[in-house]
Design an enzyme around this catalytic site. Structure first.
Site, PDB file in Angstrom:
ATOM      1  N   VAL A 284      39.847 -35.046 -36.552  1.00  0.00           N
ATOM      2  CA  VAL A 284      40.450 -35.134 -35.211  1.00  0.00           C
ATOM      3  C   VAL A 284      40.853 -36.556 -34.818  1.00  0.00           C
ATOM      4  O   VAL A 284      41.512 -36.751 -33.799  1.00  0.00           O
ATOM      5  CB  VAL A 284      39.532 -34.537 -34.107  1.00  0.00           C
ATOM      6  CG1 VAL A 284      39.351 -33.049 -34.305  1.00  0.00           C
ATOM      7  CG2 VAL A 284      38.192 -35.262 -34.033  1.00  0.00           C
TER       8      VAL A 284
ATOM      9  N   ASN B  65      35.956 -28.889 -30.162  1.00  0.00           N
ATOM     10  CA  ASN B  65      34.509 -28.769 -30.402  1.00  0.00           C
ATOM     11  C   ASN B  65      33.949 -29.906 -31.252  1.00  0.00           C
ATOM     12  O   ASN B  65      32.785 -30.278 -31.080  1.00  0.00           O
ATOM     13  CB  ASN B  65      34.220 -27.422 -31.089  1.00  0.00           C
ATOM     14  CG  ASN B  65      32.818 -27.379 -31.677  1.00  0.00           C
ATOM     15  OD1 ASN B  65      31.837 -27.212 -30.959  1.00  0.00           O
ATOM     16  ND2 ASN B  65      32.705 -27.600 -32.985  1.00  0.00           N
TER      17      ASN B  65
ATOM     18  N   SER C  15      28.879 -31.600 -22.815  1.00  0.00           N
ATOM     19  CA  SER C  15      27.419 -31.572 -23.013  1.00  0.00           C
ATOM     20  C   SER C  15      26.748 -31.769 -21.665  1.00  0.00           C
ATOM     21  O   SER C  15      27.353 -32.359 -20.747  1.00  0.00           O
ATOM     22  CB  SER C  15      27.000 -32.712 -23.945  1.00  0.00           C
ATOM     23  OG  SER C  15      25.589 -32.842 -23.965  1.00  0.00           O
TER      24      SER C  15
ATOM     25  N   TYR D 268      27.370 -41.523 -26.570  1.00  0.00           N
ATOM     26  CA  TYR D 268      27.509 -40.057 -26.523  1.00  0.00           C
ATOM     27  C   TYR D 268      27.689 -39.607 -25.074  1.00  0.00           C
ATOM     28  O   TYR D 268      28.599 -38.845 -24.752  1.00  0.00           O
ATOM     29  CB  TYR D 268      26.264 -39.415 -27.151  1.00  0.00           C
ATOM     30  CG  TYR D 268      26.358 -37.916 -27.322  1.00  0.00           C
ATOM     31  CD1 TYR D 268      27.058 -37.357 -28.386  1.00  0.00           C
ATOM     32  CD2 TYR D 268      25.723 -37.047 -26.431  1.00  0.00           C
ATOM     33  CE1 TYR D 268      27.144 -35.983 -28.548  1.00  0.00           C
ATOM     34  CE2 TYR D 268      25.802 -35.667 -26.586  1.00  0.00           C
ATOM     35  CZ  TYR D 268      26.507 -35.148 -27.651  1.00  0.00           C
ATOM     36  OH  TYR D 268      26.589 -33.780 -27.808  1.00  0.00           O
TER      37      TYR D 268
ATOM     38  N   ALA E  31      28.709 -41.392 -22.566  1.00  0.00           N
ATOM     39  CA  ALA E  31      29.993 -41.905 -22.064  1.00  0.00           C
ATOM     40  C   ALA E  31      31.130 -40.980 -22.482  1.00  0.00           C
ATOM     41  O   ALA E  31      32.012 -40.643 -21.673  1.00  0.00           O
ATOM     42  CB  ALA E  31      30.238 -43.322 -22.588  1.00  0.00           C
TER      43      ALA E  31
ATOM     44  N   LYS F 111      31.000 -37.770 -23.347  1.00  0.00           N
ATOM     45  CA  LYS F 111      30.908 -36.420 -22.768  1.00  0.00           C
ATOM     46  C   LYS F 111      31.234 -36.463 -21.270  1.00  0.00           C
ATOM     47  O   LYS F 111      31.868 -35.551 -20.735  1.00  0.00           O
ATOM     48  CB  LYS F 111      29.525 -35.819 -23.036  1.00  0.00           C
ATOM     49  CG  LYS F 111      29.223 -35.603 -24.525  1.00  0.00           C
ATOM     50  CD  LYS F 111      30.234 -34.681 -25.193  1.00  0.00           C
ATOM     51  CE  LYS F 111      29.876 -34.366 -26.634  1.00  0.00           C
ATOM     52  NZ  LYS F 111      30.804 -33.415 -27.266  1.00  0.00           N
TER      53      LYS F 111
ATOM     54  N   ILE G   4      21.108 -26.932 -28.456  1.00  0.00           N
ATOM     55  CA  ILE G   4      21.501 -25.784 -29.276  1.00  0.00           C
ATOM     56  C   ILE G   4      21.051 -26.034 -30.722  1.00  0.00           C
ATOM     57  O   ILE G   4      21.189 -27.152 -31.231  1.00  0.00           O
ATOM     58  CB  ILE G   4      23.041 -25.581 -29.231  1.00  0.00           C
ATOM     59  CG1 ILE G   4      23.573 -25.611 -27.783  1.00  0.00           C
ATOM     60  CG2 ILE G   4      23.435 -24.290 -29.950  1.00  0.00           C
ATOM     61  CD1 ILE G   4      23.057 -24.537 -26.859  1.00  0.00           C
TER      62      ILE G   4
END
Ligand SMILES: NC(=O)c1ccc[n+]([C@@H]2O[C@H](COP(=O)([O-])OP(=O)(O)OC[C@H]3O[C@@H](n4cnc5c(N)ncnc54)[C@H](O)[C@@H]3O)[C@@H](O)[C@H]2O)c1
Length: 252
Positions: A66, A92, A144, A157, A159, A161, A190
């Site tokens: 991506v 995702n 998240s 992470y 920042a 999300k 999860i």
């Protein structure tokens, strides 16, 4: 079981060779969508496609990093070539680097920013013209609970999300006129390869469980069910929302 009518819909899912992305790909196919299963390993995506086809679904495996816009453009072109349109994009793909900020190499910061934030930005940007042509689209981004609250050792992470959460709201504002719904999911904890090591450590697992009122760790299918709903026309009037699928974590 076919719960939502996604027949004739065409979906691209990023990071779909395993974990939540795989669960989403299987669920969308089970509900009738033609699914383009993408990830950094085409071989792994092909295994997911085989699983979908064994259940009489329709799917195509394509390699997609991506962070590589040329590859994104290629996936868009190949999807339209094979299936004629793109109705659903599920952003995702993501990574998690557990370190305090001053212990992170700048290259690690760049990597997490690029995959988690720039990736969904570039995928969305390149899919939008195809959705606008049809005056129809569903963009669903996997953010998240870390986009709403702080988590130890997760500054970058969190920042990324948090940025995805607010970009979702802004895009809904721009794209309502094009009948493109833009929503997100905020998963709690999860059980996937991303969290495997944490969940194998009893102390960490117990600490996490203490924050989950519903009393269990989530499964990829919990997220996939919410994605199938948001991708369906039953959710037509929902846009700019982030649905927490977290067993109640964000309630306190
Ligand atoms: N597991 C959790 O508890 C949890 C919680 C909240 C949010 N999430 C989010 O859900 C998403 C899926 O996570 P998961 O738990 O299934 O993790 P995972 O590590 O099992 O799967 C992530 C997938 O992303 C892919 N990926 C990594 N870099 C990529 C790149 N450059 N281009 C394309 N694909 C790439 C990986 O190959 C992998 O298949 C992520 O965005 C993650 O941040 C997970």
């Amino acid at each position: 079981m076919n719960k939502y009518d996604l027949n004739e819909k065409v979906a691209i899912v990023t990071g779909a060779r395993r974990g939540i992305g795989k669960g989403i790909a299987l669920k969308l196919a089970e509900n009738g969508a033609k699914v383009v299963v993408t990830d950094i390993s085409k071989e792994d995506c092909e295994k997911v496609v085989d699983e979908i086809k064994e259940k009489n679904g329709e799917a195509l495996a394509l390699k997609l990093d991506v962070t590589n816009e040329d590859e994104i453009k290629e996936v868009v072109d190949k999807t339209v070539e094979k299936y004629g349109k793109i109705d659903i994009l599920v952003n995702n793909a993501g990574i998690y680097i557990a370190k305090e900020l001053d212990n992170m190499e700048t290259s690690e910061i760049d990597k997490e920013l690029n995959i988690n934030l720039k990736g969904p930005i570039l995928c969305t940007k390149n899919v939008l013209p195809k959705m606008k042509e049809k005056n129809y689209g569903k963009i669903i981004t996997i953010a998240s609970i870390a986009g709403f609250v702080g988590f130890a050792q997760s500054s970058i992470y969190c920042a990324t999300k948090g940025a995805l959460v607010n970009m979702t709201r802004e895009l809904a504002l721009d794209l309502g006129k094009n009948k493109i719904n833009v929503n997100g999911i905020a998963p709690g904890v999860i059980d996937t390869p991303m969290t495997k090591d944490m969940l194998e450590d009893e102390n960490i697992k117990n600490n996490l469980m203490a924050n989950i009122p519903y009393g269990r760790i989530g499964k990829p299918e919990d997220i996939a069910n919410a994605v199938a709903f948001l991708a369906s026309d039953e959710a037509e009037y929902i846009t700019g929302q982030i649905l927490a699928v977290d067993g109640g974590w964000l309630t306190h």
